[in-house]
Design a protein around this motif. Structure first.
Motif, PDB file in Angstrom:
ATOM      1  N   LEU A  20       0.871  -1.163   0.000  1.00  8.07           N
ATOM      2  CA  LEU A  20       0.000   0.000   0.000  1.00  8.07           C
ATOM      3  C   LEU A  20       0.910   1.215   0.000  1.00  8.07           C
ATOM      4  N   ASN A  21       0.708   2.101  -0.961  1.00 12.42           N
ATOM      5  CA  ASN A  21       1.543   3.285  -1.143  1.00 12.42           C
ATOM      6  C   ASN A  21       0.638   4.506  -1.130  1.00 12.42           C
ATOM      7  N   PHE A  22       1.022   5.515  -0.360  1.00 10.86           N
ATOM      8  CA  PHE A  22       0.172   6.684  -0.246  1.00 10.86           C
ATOM      9  C   PHE A  22       0.984   7.901   0.152  1.00 10.86           C
ATOM     10  N   PHE A  23       0.496   9.061  -0.261  1.00 14.45           N
ATOM     11  CA  PHE A  23       1.095  10.322   0.158  1.00 14.45           C
ATOM     12  C   PHE A  23       0.465  10.714   1.478  1.00 14.45           C
ATOM     13  N   ASP A  24       1.286  10.938   2.497  1.00 15.04           N
ATOM     14  CA  ASP A  24       0.809  11.334   3.812  1.00 15.04           C
ATOM     15  C   ASP A  24       0.884  12.861   3.901  1.00 15.04           C
ATOM     16  N   PRO A  25      -0.258  13.551   3.889  1.00 18.80           N
ATOM     17  CA  PRO A  25      -0.214  15.018   3.895  1.00 18.80           C
ATOM     18  C   PRO A  25       0.324  15.603   5.198  1.00 18.80           C
ATOM     19  N   LEU A  26       0.225  14.863   6.291  1.00 15.96           N
ATOM     20  CA  LEU A  26       0.751  15.341   7.564  1.00 15.96           C
ATOM     21  C   LEU A  26       2.280  15.341   7.548  1.00 15.96           C
ATOM     22  N   LYS A  27       2.869  14.244   7.070  1.00 18.39           N
ATOM     23  CA  LYS A  27       4.328  14.122   7.013  1.00 18.39           C
ATOM     24  C   LYS A  27       4.916  14.710   5.737  1.00 18.39           C
ATOM     25  N   GLN A  28       4.047  15.009   4.760  1.00 17.95           N
ATOM     26  CA  GLN A  28       4.476  15.528   3.459  1.00 17.95           C
ATOM     27  C   GLN A  28       5.474  14.587   2.794  1.00 17.95           C
ATOM     28  N   GLN A  29       5.149  13.292   2.828  1.00 20.66           N
ATOM     29  CA  GLN A  29       6.008  12.295   2.195  1.00 20.66           C
ATOM     30  C   GLN A  29       5.189  11.083   1.795  1.00 20.66           C
ATOM     31  N   TRP A  30       5.787  10.270   0.919  1.00 17.82           N
ATOM     32  CA  TRP A  30       5.176   9.010   0.498  1.00 17.82           C
ATOM     33  C   TRP A  30       5.531   7.925   1.497  1.00 17.82           C
ATOM     34  N   GLU A  31       4.596   7.008   1.699  1.00 20.90           N
ATOM     35  CA  GLU A  31       4.774   5.874   2.598  1.00 20.90           C
ATOM     36  C   GLU A  31       4.459   4.596   1.821  1.00 20.90           C
ATOM     37  N   GLN A  32       5.205   3.530   2.109  1.00 15.44           N
ATOM     38  CA  GLN A  32       4.878   2.218   1.576  1.00 15.44           C
ATOM     39  C   GLN A  32       4.918   1.215   2.714  1.00 15.44           C
ATOM     40  N   VAL A  33       3.904   0.351   2.737  1.00 14.69           N
ATOM     41  CA  VAL A  33       3.888  -0.797   3.643  1.00 14.69           C
ATOM     42  C   VAL A  33       3.760  -2.021   2.756  1.00 14.69           C
ATOM     43  N   TRP A  34       4.782  -2.893   2.797  1.00 16.94           N
ATOM     44  CA  TRP A  34       4.836  -4.131   2.003  1.00 16.94           C
ATOM     45  C   TRP A  34       4.680  -5.309   2.949  1.00 16.94           C
ATOM     46  N   VAL A  35       3.859  -6.290   2.543  1.00 13.84           N
ATOM     47  CA  VAL A  35       3.740  -7.553   3.268  1.00 13.84           C
ATOM     48  C   VAL A  35       3.820  -8.667   2.234  1.00 13.84           C
ATOM     49  N   GLY A  36       4.783  -9.574   2.415  1.00 12.86           N
ATOM     50  CA  GLY A  36       4.969 -10.681   1.491  1.00 12.86           C
ATOM     51  C   GLY A  36       4.513 -12.005   2.077  1.00 12.86           C
ATOM     52  N   SER A  37       4.260 -12.958   1.190  1.00 18.87           N
ATOM     53  CA  SER A  37       3.819 -14.285   1.623  1.00 18.87           C
ATOM     54  C   SER A  37       4.900 -15.019   2.411  1.00 18.87           C
ATOM     55  N   ASP A  38       6.138 -14.532   2.345  1.00 13.93           N
ATOM     56  CA  ASP A  38       7.232 -15.116   3.117  1.00 13.93           C
ATOM     57  C   ASP A  38       7.362 -14.508   4.505  1.00 13.93           C
ATOM     58  N   GLY A  39       6.433 -13.603   4.861  1.00 15.92           N
ATOM     59  CA  GLY A  39       6.463 -12.970   6.177  1.00 15.92           C
ATOM     60  C   GLY A  39       7.234 -11.668   6.224  1.00 15.92           C
ATOM     61  N   LEU A  40       7.861 -11.300   5.122  1.00 16.61           N
ATOM     62  CA  LEU A  40       8.616 -10.052   5.101  1.00 16.61           C
ATOM     63  C   LEU A  40       7.671  -8.858   5.181  1.00 16.61           C
ATOM     64  N   VAL A  41       7.961  -7.970   6.104  1.00 19.73           N
ATOM     65  CA  VAL A  41       7.227  -6.718   6.248  1.00 19.73           C
ATOM     66  C   VAL A  41       8.245  -5.587   6.116  1.00 19.73           C
ATOM     67  N   VAL A  42       7.947  -4.648   5.218  1.00 16.97           N
ATOM     68  CA  VAL A  42       8.842  -3.511   4.998  1.00 16.97           C
ATOM     69  C   VAL A  42       8.009  -2.238   5.071  1.00 16.97           C
TER      70      VAL A  42
END
Length: 171
Positions: A83-105
């Motif tokens: 999930l990728n989104f522009f955060d207007p409070l932080k004035q930056q882009w954020e990404q949250v990745w979750v993989g089937s191998d358990g990797l969270v970034v």
């Protein structure tokens, strides 16, 4: 009917006051929200030569164009979503990745020149924290290059974790 009209009027007044007190929410139409639109599409992801297929990726603009949603299917069976989104409070882009191998970034950042560059940390093999740095760069021929690096020593040295070239899939 004599009692209903005053009640309706009172409800309308209360509703108008409540609406006026609500803070304005971003409508996701400003230029910042469009900065990652170059990644939206149905893609085949390969090496730079286009000979080795790493997987496919469907990247969609959702939630009123406020969200860039990635659905990855690797050629070796792994899957993941971001999930990728522009955060207007932080004035930056954020990404949250979750993989089937358990990797969270979780990474964040923004445009640097023509590239979307996001950085952060993730848990590596054996529980070691790894710094992450990824760049998505649109190419003149319509491809997008995703170049991902990681560091196990706090950012002193970096190794390539992924170098994928996105080519639009044809029907």
């Amino acid at each position: 009917m004599g009692r209903v009209l005053p009640v309706i009027l009172a409800l309308l007044v209360v509703s108008a006051i409540a609406s006026a007190q609500q803070p304005a929410r971003p409508s996701c139409t400003s230029a910042e929200y469009r900065q990652f639109d170059f990644w939206v599409g149905d893609w085949e992801v390969t090496d730079s030569a286009g000979t080795t297929v790493f997987g496919t990726n469907r990247v969609a603009s959702e939630e009123g164009r406020c969200l860039v949603h990635e659905n990855w299917v690797g050629s070796r069976g792994g899957t993941g979503q971001s999930l990728n989104f522009f955060d207007p409070l932080k004035q930056q882009w954020e990404q949250v990745w979750v993989g089937s191998d358990g990797l969270v970034v979780q990474i964040s950042g923004g445009l640097r020149g023509a590239s979307m560059v996001l950085e952060g940390e993730a848990m590596g093999q054996g529980g070691k924290v790894m710094k992450q740095r990824a760049a998505w760069t649109p190419q003149a021929d319509g491809r997008v290059r995703q170049y991902w690096e990681q560091s196990a020593d706090g950012g002193t040295t970096w190794t390539v974790a992924f170098d994928g070239w996105y080519r639009r899939r044809t029907s």
